[in-house]
Design a protein around this motif. Structure first.
Motif, PDB file in Angstrom:
ATOM      1  N   ASN A  63       0.851  -1.179   0.000  1.00 35.69           N
ATOM      2  CA  ASN A  63       0.000   0.000   0.000  1.00 35.69           C
ATOM      3  C   ASN A  63       0.892   1.235   0.000  1.00 35.69           C
ATOM      4  N   ALA A  64       1.085   1.817  -1.179  1.00 36.86           N
ATOM      5  CA  ALA A  64       2.006   2.947  -1.333  1.00 36.86           C
ATOM      6  C   ALA A  64       1.578   4.165  -0.524  1.00 36.86           C
ATOM      7  N   ALA A  65       0.282   4.460  -0.495  1.00 35.18           N
ATOM      8  CA  ALA A  65      -0.198   5.637   0.251  1.00 35.18           C
ATOM      9  C   ALA A  65       0.080   5.464   1.744  1.00 35.18           C
ATOM     10  N   LEU A  95       8.049  -6.414   2.083  1.00 34.52           N
ATOM     11  CA  LEU A  95       7.424  -6.078   0.806  1.00 34.52           C
ATOM     12  C   LEU A  95       7.568  -7.241  -0.185  1.00 34.52           C
ATOM     13  N   ILE A  96       8.739  -7.829  -0.247  1.00 39.67           N
ATOM     14  CA  ILE A  96       8.985  -8.933  -1.182  1.00 39.67           C
ATOM     15  C   ILE A  96       8.106 -10.134  -0.833  1.00 39.67           C
ATOM     16  N   ARG A  97       7.880 -10.362   0.450  1.00 43.76           N
ATOM     17  CA  ARG A  97       7.065 -11.504   0.883  1.00 43.76           C
ATOM     18  C   ARG A  97       5.578 -11.158   0.957  1.00 43.76           C
ATOM     19  N   ALA A 107       6.560  -2.668  -6.853  1.00 41.56           N
ATOM     20  CA  ALA A 107       7.694  -1.890  -7.361  1.00 41.56           C
ATOM     21  C   ALA A 107       7.618  -0.443  -6.879  1.00 41.56           C
ATOM     22  N   ALA A 108       6.407   0.127  -6.858  1.00 46.58           N
ATOM     23  CA  ALA A 108       6.237   1.507  -6.374  1.00 46.58           C
ATOM     24  C   ALA A 108       6.645   1.604  -4.912  1.00 46.58           C
ATOM     25  N   CYS A 109       6.231   0.634  -4.103  1.00 39.40           N
ATOM     26  CA  CYS A 109       6.603   0.638  -2.678  1.00 39.40           C
ATOM     27  C   CYS A 109       8.112   0.475  -2.504  1.00 39.40           C
ATOM     28  N   LEU A 114      13.268   2.932  -0.938  1.00 32.54           N
ATOM     29  CA  LEU A 114      14.637   3.306  -1.311  1.00 32.54           C
ATOM     30  C   LEU A 114      14.818   4.822  -1.280  1.00 32.54           C
ATOM     31  N   ASP A 115      13.815   5.563  -1.757  1.00 28.43           N
ATOM     32  CA  ASP A 115      13.884   7.031  -1.713  1.00 28.43           C
ATOM     33  C   ASP A 115      13.927   7.553  -0.275  1.00 28.43           C
TER      34      ASP A 115
END
Length: 191
Positions: A63-65, A95-97, A107-109, A114-115
């Motif tokens: 969930n990116a938001a 995230l990977i799991r 990918a967005a997350c 990383l940012d």
């Protein structure tokens, strides 16, 4: 009671249900200060744990938001590990799991983490011994993402200079994992 403000405590006041005598009343300001410091420390620790949990929860559902909100919190650490049955996972591994199969959301997350300063070379690990704190690195985020065929996360990690030669506890690299599972897009990226 010289030097003791009646606002703090007086003889006859009750603290934790106990009536103070003259000696106890003189100790209350120091005890209250110590108690306040302990409560402040517990609150800060509790807040950090809640923020860490929010980051991992957002990663678990991709969930990116929610991840952006959690990372904007005071004291947010994009590398804070979560323990699960003596294994320690950084948010990238969570995230990977994750249970969300939306590759773009994952990918967005990954890019958001990383940012925010997440390590591209973070390892999931276990402790050989809690007493000594010795770690055994199990696998890097790049190894996990490549083994699972998560092209978007592999790209994000490589763009963040993840070590393609990093080896897990069994000596395998991300390329070994991707090739072993026939994830050709990941193999191509890693070469």
């Amino acid at each position: 009671m010289t030097g003791l403000s009646p606002a703090w405590a007086c003889v006859g006041d009750r603290v934790d249900g106990v009536e103070l005598d003259a000696i106890d009343a003189r100790r209350v300001p120091g005890a209250l200060f110590k108690l306040a410091a302990q409560q402040t420390q517990r609150a800060a620790t509790s807040m950090a744990a809640q923020v860490t949990q929010a980051i991992h929860d957002a990663c678990e559902s991709a969930n990116a938001a929610a991840l952006r909100i959690a990372l904007a919190s005071a004291g947010a650490d994009p590398n804070a590990v979560e323990e699960e049955q003596r294994l320690y996972y950084p948010p990238m591994h969570t995230l990977i799991r994750c249970i969300n199969n939306d590759a773009e959301a994952r990918a967005a997350c990954a890019r958001i983490l990383l940012d925010a300063g997440a390590s591209a070379n973070a390892y999931q690990y276990c402790l050989r011994s809690r007493e000594t704190g010795r770690r055994i690195n199990l696998s890097s985020a790049l190894q996990e993402a490549a083994t699972r065929g998560l092209v978007g996360i592999v790209e994000a990690l490589l763009n963040a200079n993840a070590d393609v030669n990093a080896r897990g506890c069994l000596g395998a690299t991300a390329l070994h994992g991707a090739a072993g599972k026939a994830h050709l897009e990941c193999v191509t990226l890693l070469l």
